[in-house]
Design a protein around this motif. Structure first.
Motif, PDB file in Angstrom:
ATOM      1  N   LYS A 114       6.463  -7.092  15.662  1.00 35.09           N
ATOM      2  CA  LYS A 114       7.404  -7.218  13.697  1.00 35.09           C
ATOM      3  C   LYS A 114       6.628  -5.607  13.069  1.00 35.09           C
ATOM      4  O   LYS A 114       5.276  -4.846  13.374  1.00 35.09           O
ATOM      5  N   HIS A 115       8.008  -4.965  12.493  1.00 32.22           N
ATOM      6  CA  HIS A 115       7.126  -3.708  11.525  1.00 32.22           C
ATOM      7  C   HIS A 115       7.164  -4.240  10.249  1.00 32.22           C
ATOM      8  O   HIS A 115       7.610  -4.772   9.651  1.00 32.22           O
ATOM      9  N   HIS A 116       6.126  -3.742   9.494  1.00 33.86           N
ATOM     10  CA  HIS A 116       5.806  -3.569   8.576  1.00 33.86           C
ATOM     11  C   HIS A 116       5.540  -2.567   7.298  1.00 33.86           C
ATOM     12  O   HIS A 116       5.555  -1.329   8.018  1.00 33.86           O
ATOM     13  N   ALA A 117       5.909  -2.537   6.153  1.00 32.82           N
ATOM     14  CA  ALA A 117       6.594  -1.553   5.657  1.00 32.82           C
ATOM     15  C   ALA A 117       5.206  -0.958   4.691  1.00 32.82           C
ATOM     16  O   ALA A 117       4.550  -1.948   4.332  1.00 32.82           O
ATOM     17  N   GLY A 118       5.584  -0.197   4.566  1.00 30.19           N
ATOM     18  CA  GLY A 118       3.669   1.085   3.689  1.00 30.19           C
ATOM     19  C   GLY A 118       4.429   1.030   2.135  1.00 30.19           C
ATOM     20  O   GLY A 118       5.429   0.733   1.703  1.00 30.19           O
ATOM     21  N   THR A 119       3.832   2.301   1.534  1.00 33.59           N
ATOM     22  CA  THR A 119       4.219   2.473   0.271  1.00 33.59           C
ATOM     23  C   THR A 119       4.405   4.309   0.740  1.00 33.59           C
ATOM     24  O   THR A 119       4.080   4.534   1.755  1.00 33.59           O
ATOM     25  N   VAL A 120       5.661   4.147   0.166  1.00 33.43           N
ATOM     26  CA  VAL A 120       6.422   5.892   0.295  1.00 33.43           C
ATOM     27  C   VAL A 120       6.025   6.404  -0.969  1.00 33.43           C
ATOM     28  O   VAL A 120       6.330   5.496  -2.064  1.00 33.43           O
ATOM     29  N   GLU A 121       5.720   7.739  -1.982  1.00 29.80           N
ATOM     30  CA  GLU A 121       6.239   8.453  -2.454  1.00 29.80           C
ATOM     31  C   GLU A 121       6.809   9.972  -2.085  1.00 29.80           C
ATOM     32  O   GLU A 121       5.744  10.913  -1.246  1.00 29.80           O
ATOM     33  N   ILE A 122       7.759  10.207  -2.944  1.00 30.23           N
ATOM     34  CA  ILE A 122       8.221  11.665  -2.612  1.00 30.23           C
ATOM     35  C   ILE A 122       8.949  12.010  -3.859  1.00 30.23           C
ATOM     36  O   ILE A 122       9.873  11.236  -4.378  1.00 30.23           O
ATOM     37  N   ILE A 123       8.114  13.427  -3.856  1.00 33.06           N
ATOM     38  CA  ILE A 123       8.093  13.539  -5.090  1.00 33.06           C
ATOM     39  C   ILE A 123       8.481  15.454  -5.318  1.00 33.06           C
ATOM     40  O   ILE A 123       7.596  15.872  -3.639  1.00 33.06           O
ATOM     41  N   GLY A 124       8.666  16.172  -5.937  1.00 34.89           N
ATOM     42  CA  GLY A 124       9.520  17.692  -6.140  1.00 34.89           C
ATOM     43  C   GLY A 124       8.545  17.532  -7.291  1.00 34.89           C
ATOM     44  O   GLY A 124       8.100  17.165  -8.413  1.00 34.89           O
ATOM     45  N   ALA A 125       8.364  19.484  -7.560  1.00 37.67           N
ATOM     46  CA  ALA A 125       7.757  20.233  -8.926  1.00 37.67           C
ATOM     47  C   ALA A 125       9.163  20.292  -9.485  1.00 37.67           C
ATOM     48  O   ALA A 125       9.924  20.352  -9.180  1.00 37.67           O
TER      49      ALA A 125
END
Length: 385
Positions: A150-161
């Motif tokens: 099974k796949h377990h999700a994590g934490t993602v942060e996508i940001i631009g300047a």
């Protein structure tokens, strides 16, 4: 200042049968190591590991498993980099994540995944050798076992300047997924996206731009434009999800909570429902007048939209928004010039907002207008056709 090009992560095949090693040949305690085989065409970050990439180009890499360019099970930070033209046979054409992933001023473009998440996949939701069509998602035992488990999700942060003369948006553009989430896919975990353009992505099933199930999702100052889903949710799909128990029966999924703020969802298309946004339970049968099954419980997805423009989207029904057995709150939001193409006499057709057995609430500063052929269908308070 590095380019990694043409990497190929393949799953080791033992001689003779041509398949993976029999269980008896894997030493005790080593099973977990095997799950990384075939992941990360350019870079594999294992649990406990970390990678910091600055001004790096990951181009034309391939993974037989997950993560065409990067498979991250630890901590990865991408800054001012490019993840372009990579492919994964599983999930995450550009990046697959089960750890902590930060993407800053980075372009994740033109990647493809055979499974979920053409650009980025946060968790897989199911084993990528498992069922591929919606009807077979309930088959017993699928997603429980296998090399990858099974796949377990994590934490993602996508940001631009967003400040200074060199300010640069991050991009998730022109990616393609064989299943859900053309640009971004998440099943569980936490995802935050800001100052990012999500455009021109395609999903062969649902969520052309973004697909988020059982996920705490925040899209803030994001431009979701020109994405397409063959199924539901051309721009964005948010769902509390319906989890499948191992015996093939349904069980309640985890709660999904999403916020879209200070953003634009424009010119997206869906082959079925929710050209701009699809919220709630995704198993909708067209022939039943949107009634899924008598015993279905309400979906536990909650979506808040504020200071956002939803414009020029097109779908079979619910051109701007389709809300299915869930809750949406609109604050200072405009839903305009969206189109529904449904000609069925079974259905009430809404170019703007179609609410199916859920709740849509507007504040007095929100506006639903100039949608074709009607603004709303079913019960949407303070919406006038």
């Amino acid at each position: 200042d590095l380019t990694v090009k043409g990497g190929n992560a393949n799953e080791f095949k033992y001689p003779g049968g041509g398949g993976p090693a029999p269980t008896a040949l894997v030493p005790d305690g080593k099973d977990d190591d095997k799950r990384f085989e075939g992941d990360g065409g350019a870079l594999l970050v294992e649990r406990g590991g970390s990678a910091h990439l600055s001004n790096v180009k990951l181009v034309d890499n391939n993974a037989e498993g997950d993560g065409g360019a990067i498979a991250n099970y630890g901590r990865t930070w991408l800054k001012e980099s490019k993840v372009v033209g990579n492919h994964a046979q599983g999930d995450g054409g550009g990046v697959y994540n089960e750890g902590i992933l930060k993407v800053e001023e980075t372009h994740v473009d033109d990647n493809t995944a055979g499974g979920n998440g053409g650009g980025i996949a946060n968790g897989g939701g199911e084993h990528h050798d498992g069922p591929v069509d919606l009807a077979s998602a309930a088959k017993p035992g699928k997603g429980d076992k296998g090399e990858h488990g099974k796949h377990h999700a994590g934490t993602v942060e996508i940001i631009g300047a967003h400040e200074g003369k060199d300010a640069s948006l991050s991009t998730l553009s022109h990616n393609r997924a064989g299943h859900n989430g053309g640009g971004l896919f998440s099943s569980g975990g936490w995802v935050t996206v800001s100052f990012t353009a999500i455009g021109g992505n395609v999903a062969c099933e649902n969520g052309g731009g973004v697909y988020a199930e059982n996920t705490d999702l925040l899209l803030e100052k994001v431009h979701v434009a020109g994405n397409h889903a063959d199924g539901d949710g051309g721009g964005v799909v948010t769902t509390g999800g319906r989890d499948w128990a191992g015996n093939g029966a349904e069980k309640d999924g985890l709660a999904g909570s999403a916020t879209i703020a200070d953003s634009a969802v424009v010119d997206n298309t869906a082959g079925r429902f929710g050209g701009g946004i699809f919220n709630g339970e995704w198993l909708v049968k067209i022939e039943d007048g949107f009634i899924v099954r008598d015993h279905d419980k309400d979906d536990n997805a909650t979506l808040t939209i504020r200071d956002t423009e939803i414009k020029g989207n097109t779908a079979l029904n619910g051109g701007g928004i389709f809300n299915n057995k869930a809750k949406i709150t609109l604050t200072k939001t405009h839903v305009t010039k969206n189109t529904a193409t449904d000609s069925s006499k079974l259905h009430r057709v809404a170019g703007g907002v179609l609410n199916n057995e859920g709740r849509v609430k507007l504040d007095d500063k929100s506006l639903i207008s100039n949608n074709d052929p009607t603004n709303c269908a079913n019960t949407v308070e303070d919406c006038f056709n």
